[in-house]
Design a protein around this motif. Sequence first.
Motif, short mmCIF file in Angstrom:
data_model
loop_
_atom_site.label_atom_id
_atom_site.label_comp_id
_atom_site.label_asym_id
_atom_site.label_seq_id
_atom_site.Cartn_x
_atom_site.Cartn_y
_atom_site.Cartn_z
N PRO A 1 0.82 -1.22 0.00
CA PRO A 1 0.00 0.00 0.00
C PRO A 1 0.85 1.27 0.00
CG PRO A 1 -0.92 -1.60 1.51
CD PRO A 1 0.40 -2.16 1.07
N ALA A 2 1.96 1.25 0.77
CA ALA A 2 2.84 2.42 0.79
C ALA A 2 3.46 2.65 -0.57
CB ALA A 2 3.93 2.22 1.85
N LEU A 3 3.90 1.57 -1.23
CA LEU A 3 4.53 1.70 -2.53
C LEU A 3 3.54 2.26 -3.56
CD1 LEU A 3 7.28 1.20 -3.76
CD2 LEU A 3 6.58 -1.14 -4.29
N VAL A 4 2.31 1.77 -3.53
CA VAL A 4 1.29 2.28 -4.45
C VAL A 4 1.04 3.76 -4.19
CG1 VAL A 4 -1.15 2.14 -5.07
CG2 VAL A 4 0.18 0.04 -4.80
N GLY A 5 0.89 4.13 -2.92
CA GLY A 5 0.62 5.52 -2.58
C GLY A 5 1.75 6.46 -2.95
N ILE A 6 2.99 6.03 -2.71
CA ILE A 6 4.14 6.89 -3.01
C ILE A 6 4.30 7.07 -4.52
CG2 ILE A 6 6.64 7.07 -2.84
CD1 ILE A 6 6.38 5.55 -0.13
N LEU A 7 4.10 6.00 -5.29
CA LEU A 7 4.17 6.12 -6.74
C LEU A 7 3.07 7.04 -7.26
CD1 LEU A 7 5.03 2.44 -7.69
CD2 LEU A 7 6.47 4.44 -8.12
N ALA A 8 1.89 6.97 -6.66
CA ALA A 8 0.82 7.89 -7.05
C ALA A 8 1.21 9.33 -6.73
CB ALA A 8 -0.47 7.51 -6.33
N ALA A 9 1.85 9.54 -5.57
CA ALA A 9 2.30 10.88 -5.20
C ALA A 9 3.38 11.38 -6.16
CB ALA A 9 2.83 10.87 -3.77
N LEU A 10 4.27 10.47 -6.58
CA LEU A 10 5.31 10.84 -7.54
C LEU A 10 4.68 11.28 -8.87
CD1 LEU A 10 8.29 10.98 -8.43
CD2 LEU A 10 8.13 8.52 -8.98
N ALA A 11 3.71 10.51 -9.33
CA ALA A 11 3.02 10.86 -10.58
C ALA A 11 2.35 12.23 -10.46
CB ALA A 11 1.99 9.78 -10.93
N ALA A 12 1.67 12.45 -9.34
CA ALA A 12 0.97 13.72 -9.14
C ALA A 12 1.95 14.89 -9.08
CB ALA A 12 0.14 13.66 -7.86
N ALA A 13 3.09 14.70 -8.38
CA ALA A 13 4.07 15.77 -8.25
C ALA A 13 4.63 16.18 -9.61
CB ALA A 13 5.20 15.33 -7.32
N LEU A 14 4.90 15.20 -10.47
CA LEU A 14 5.48 15.51 -11.78
C LEU A 14 4.45 16.17 -12.70
CD1 LEU A 14 7.68 12.34 -12.40
CD2 LEU A 14 8.42 14.65 -11.82
N VAL A 15 3.24 15.68 -12.70
CA VAL A 15 2.20 16.28 -13.54
C VAL A 15 1.91 17.71 -13.09
CG1 VAL A 15 -0.23 16.15 -14.21
CG2 VAL A 15 1.18 14.08 -14.20
N LEU A 16 1.83 17.92 -11.77
CA LEU A 16 1.59 19.27 -11.26
C LEU A 16 2.77 20.19 -11.54
CD1 LEU A 16 -0.15 18.48 -7.85
CD2 LEU A 16 -1.18 19.59 -9.85
N LEU A 17 4.00 19.67 -11.42
CA LEU A 17 5.17 20.48 -11.72
C LEU A 17 5.14 20.96 -13.17
CD1 LEU A 17 7.91 21.65 -10.90
CD2 LEU A 17 8.95 19.44 -11.45
N ALA A 18 4.77 20.05 -14.06
CA ALA A 18 4.65 20.44 -15.47
C ALA A 18 3.57 21.50 -15.67
CB ALA A 18 4.35 19.21 -16.32
N ALA A 19 2.48 21.37 -14.93
CA ALA A 19 1.34 22.26 -15.11
C ALA A 19 1.61 23.67 -14.58
CB ALA A 19 0.10 21.68 -14.44
N VAL A 20 2.31 23.76 -13.44
CA VAL A 20 2.46 25.07 -12.78
C VAL A 20 3.89 25.59 -12.84
CG1 VAL A 20 0.58 24.47 -11.21
CG2 VAL A 20 2.95 24.11 -10.47
N ALA A 21 4.72 25.04 -13.72
CA ALA A 21 6.13 25.43 -13.76
C ALA A 21 6.36 26.94 -13.87
CB ALA A 21 6.84 24.70 -14.91
N GLY B 1 2.74 6.83 -13.13
CA GLY B 1 1.40 6.26 -13.03
C GLY B 1 1.36 4.81 -13.50
N VAL B 2 2.12 4.49 -14.55
CA VAL B 2 2.20 3.11 -15.02
C VAL B 2 2.82 2.22 -13.94
CG1 VAL B 2 3.29 1.58 -16.71
CG2 VAL B 2 2.30 3.76 -17.45
N ALA B 3 3.91 2.68 -13.33
CA ALA B 3 4.53 1.92 -12.25
C ALA B 3 3.55 1.71 -11.09
CB ALA B 3 5.79 2.63 -11.77
N MET B 4 2.77 2.74 -10.79
CA MET B 4 1.78 2.63 -9.72
C MET B 4 0.74 1.57 -10.03
SD MET B 4 -1.56 3.59 -8.86
CE MET B 4 -1.97 4.99 -9.92
N LEU B 5 0.29 1.50 -11.28
CA LEU B 5 -0.71 0.51 -11.66
C LEU B 5 -0.17 -0.92 -11.54
CD1 LEU B 5 -2.37 2.27 -14.73
CD2 LEU B 5 -3.34 1.97 -12.43
N VAL B 6 1.10 -1.11 -11.92
CA VAL B 6 1.71 -2.43 -11.77
C VAL B 6 1.80 -2.80 -10.29
CG1 VAL B 6 3.76 -3.84 -12.20
CG2 VAL B 6 3.00 -2.18 -13.91
#
Length: 399
Positions: free
Chosen positions: A265-285, A366-371
């Motif tokens: 569960p921690a691994l799934v959550g952290i990977l989701a957080a990583l995906a969100a951080a990168l997408v948001l960084l791209a959006a608000v750079a 996000g792909v890593a999170m799904l796996v």
Amino acid sequence: MPFPLFALMLCVFSVGSAELVIAGILPNIAQDNGISLADAGLLVTAYAIGVVIGGPLVTLATSRMSRKPLILGLMGLFIAGNVLAAVAPGYPVLMAARVISALTHCTLFAVCIVVASSLVPAGKEASAVSKVAVGLNLATVLGVPLGVLLDQHFGWRATFWAVAALSAVAALLVALFLPGHAVPVTAAAVEELRVLGNRRVQLAVAITVVAMAAVFTAYTFLAPLLTDVAGFRPATVTWLMLVFGIGSLFGNLIGGRLADRALMPALVGILAALAAALVLLAAVAPAQWACVALMFAFGVAYFAVMPGLQARILTSVAGGAPTLAVAVNISAFNIGIAGGAWLGGALLDLGTGLRLVVAAGGVLAGVAMLVALGELLRDRRAARYGGAPAGDAPEALPV
């Protein structure tokens, strides 16, 4: 931190500093050796190849050696490689020195992780891994800047001498404080190889490759994103990378604790957080303050995922022979790093722009999170029905 774990952490810090600092001292190496910067860059490439290809082979060849003497032997060879680099009369000898050092990297990291996990009670393996992995954080935040500083004031040879001296201190602490009975060797080479057929191990390695590719698709091009898109001055980028480094230090320790409580569960959550951080960084750079906050979040998520990735390997082969599997996973980190850097460059060549490159890193996360989510659901089904998933050894069941 207990002295045995501190000694292992210092080994990782020494090796990590030697791996990373080379990029900062390449210009002086090129100038002193009368070679192009591109040729000097091959020192980085040769090291990476040594880690990816040579590392698992060295691990396999040393599978029957006692762990403490093995660590001391590897550190001795690593020290010799850096001393040779410091006195190298020319580029060919310097290249040979880097290859020698690289051959110790993968096995040393793997053995340090396995030994660290054996020194703590069951269920605390991820925290032990995170304590040892702090050495990599410190190599990024402290080791590399100090190495570059030595290069600027005393020349690049002084950097290699400093790494050799620090490595000698680390080896001395291992000799003094690491228990001689740590991780008794019971596995033959064939048992180490058999572990690689475990489907869980294979998928854990796959998650590592994709997760690291996600990180380095974005990380490789952070500096131009910060200057060209966010509008920061080049001098400010150094401080922003320090913000990233501080986030990575927190992430490493947080990730270890979370993984100890509930690994997948921690691994799934952290990977989701990583995906969100990168997408948001791209959006608000273009928004500088939001960019700073997301740089910190990116650092936290990046290093928070690392203890869980290694702990997944350890738990997947519980009762088996983990060292080669951990070494292969370390090679997978380097494969993901190289693949991510290549993908980011390829996307830029297609004209996608820096923001879309960072967003692509988020998609990969996000792909890593799904796996990882699929593995979590599979683990829970196996636990519910009391049977091992097909292709796994019975001892690989989650605990």
